[in-house]
Design a protein around this motif. Structure first.
Motif, PDB file in Angstrom:
ATOM      1  N   GLU A   1     -10.025  -5.095  -5.099  1.00  0.00           N
ATOM      2  CA  GLU A   1      -8.730  -5.512  -4.555  1.00  0.00           C
ATOM      3  C   GLU A   1      -8.914  -6.355  -3.298  1.00  0.00           C
ATOM      4  OE1 GLU A   1      -9.499  -2.354  -5.377  1.00  0.00           O
ATOM      5  OE2 GLU A   1      -8.154  -1.954  -7.072  1.00  0.00           O
TER       6      GLU A   1
ATOM      7  N   ARG B   1      -6.054  -7.590 -11.656  1.00  0.00           N
ATOM      8  CA  ARG B   1      -5.615  -7.432 -10.262  1.00  0.00           C
ATOM      9  C   ARG B   1      -5.151  -8.795  -9.780  1.00  0.00           C
ATOM     10  NH1 ARG B   1      -6.275  -3.272 -12.027  1.00  0.00           N
ATOM     11  NH2 ARG B   1      -7.409  -1.447 -11.304  1.00  0.00           N
TER      12      ARG B   1
ATOM     13  N   SER C   1      -1.547  -7.161  -5.128  1.00  0.00           N
ATOM     14  CA  SER C   1      -2.017  -6.863  -3.769  1.00  0.00           C
ATOM     15  C   SER C   1      -0.886  -6.634  -2.774  1.00  0.00           C
ATOM     16  CB  SER C   1      -2.891  -8.005  -3.251  1.00  0.00           C
ATOM     17  OG  SER C   1      -4.092  -8.077  -3.950  1.00  0.00           O
TER      18      SER C   1
ATOM     19  N   TRP D   1       2.825  -1.619  -5.092  1.00  0.00           N
ATOM     20  CA  TRP D   1       1.672  -2.056  -5.889  1.00  0.00           C
ATOM     21  C   TRP D   1       2.062  -3.221  -6.751  1.00  0.00           C
ATOM     22  CZ3 TRP D   1       2.646  -1.644 -11.053  1.00  0.00           C
ATOM     23  CH2 TRP D   1       3.650  -0.769 -11.430  1.00  0.00           C
TER      24      TRP D   1
END
Length: 185
Positions: A17, A130, A168, A185
Motif C-alpha cells: 500500500e 490496490r 489508499s 478504504w
C-alpha cells in the motif's frame, strides 16, 4: 519483494500500500513537471491521475481521468466491468462519466492482463488490486493559485464499479462527497 499466500505484501521493504502510494505520487510529480515545462497540459489529464497494482501479478497500470472523450471504449471494457457499467449507467451515483476515471481505466487493464495469463479475472480478482489516486492540479478556490497535489478518494461511481478494490485514500459512497458518506478504504 515479499510474497505471502501468492500475493505481494512488500516491495523494496515497504508494505505494498505504501509502495503504490509513493509510486502514484511520484507519477503526479512527473505530470506537474511536464505541465510546468509545457510538454503536457492539465487539460490532457482531467481531474485525477492514479496507479493500480495487482498484488498477484505485480503489474502496475496508470490511468488518467479524461479528457471527456477519453472513455474506455465498450469493446475494450472487461466483461466484469461492462456488467457493472450497464447496471450503473442509467442511474449513476455520481454525475461524472464512469469510464473516464483513472482507477477504472487501470483496473480494466489489469483484469485484461489476468485474462491473458489465465488467472481469475472475476470479482474475486479485484480484492487483490490496490489503488492510489491523486488530484495533481488543484487550485485554491479563493486565490485561483495551484496548491500541492491532493489525495483523491474514489468517487461514488468508482466506489461502485470497484467496490472490492482497496483505495489508499478511501471512497465516497454517494454524491456529493461528504464526511458522512466516506469510507476509509
Amino acid at each position: 519483494m515479499e510474497i505471502t499466500d501468492g500475493l505481494i505484501t512488500r516491495v523494496d521493504g515497504r508494505p505494498v500500500e505504501e509502495f503504490i502510494q509513493k509510486l502514484s505520487r511520484d507519477r503526479v510529480d512527473l505530470y506537474i513537471h511536464a505541465k510546468n515545462e509545457g510538454t503536457f497540459s492539465k487539460g490532457q489529464t482531467g481531474a485525477c491521475v492514479g496507479s493500480v497494482i495487482d498484488t498477484r501479478t505485480g503489474f502496475v497500470y496508470e490511468g488518467i481521468n479524461g479528457p471527456g472523450d477519453a472513455l474506455i471504449r465498450m469493446e475494450d471494457l472487461h466483461p466484469l466491468l461492462a456488467e457493472r457499467y450497464h447496471v450503473l449507467k442509467s442511474d449513476p451515483p455520481h454525475p461524472a462519466q464512469i469510464l473516464e476515471h483513472a482507477e477504472v481505466k487501470a483496473a480494466n487493464q489489469l483484469l485484461w492482463e489476468r485474462h491473458k495469463l489465465g488467472l481469475p479475472d472475476d470479482a474475486s480478482a479485484l480484492k487483490e488490486l490496490r489503488a492510489s489516486v491523486w488530484f495533481p492540479f488543484k487550485k485554491d478556490f479563493d486565490l485561483e493559485v495551484p496548491v500541492p497535489p491532493k489525495a483523491a478518494p474514489f468517487c461514488a461511481n468508482c466506489a461502485t464499479m470497484l467496490h472490492e478494490v482497496p483505495s489508499s485514500f478511501g471512497r465516497f459512497t454517494a454524491f456529493p462527497p461528504s464526511a458522512e458518506n466516506k469510507l476509509p478504504w
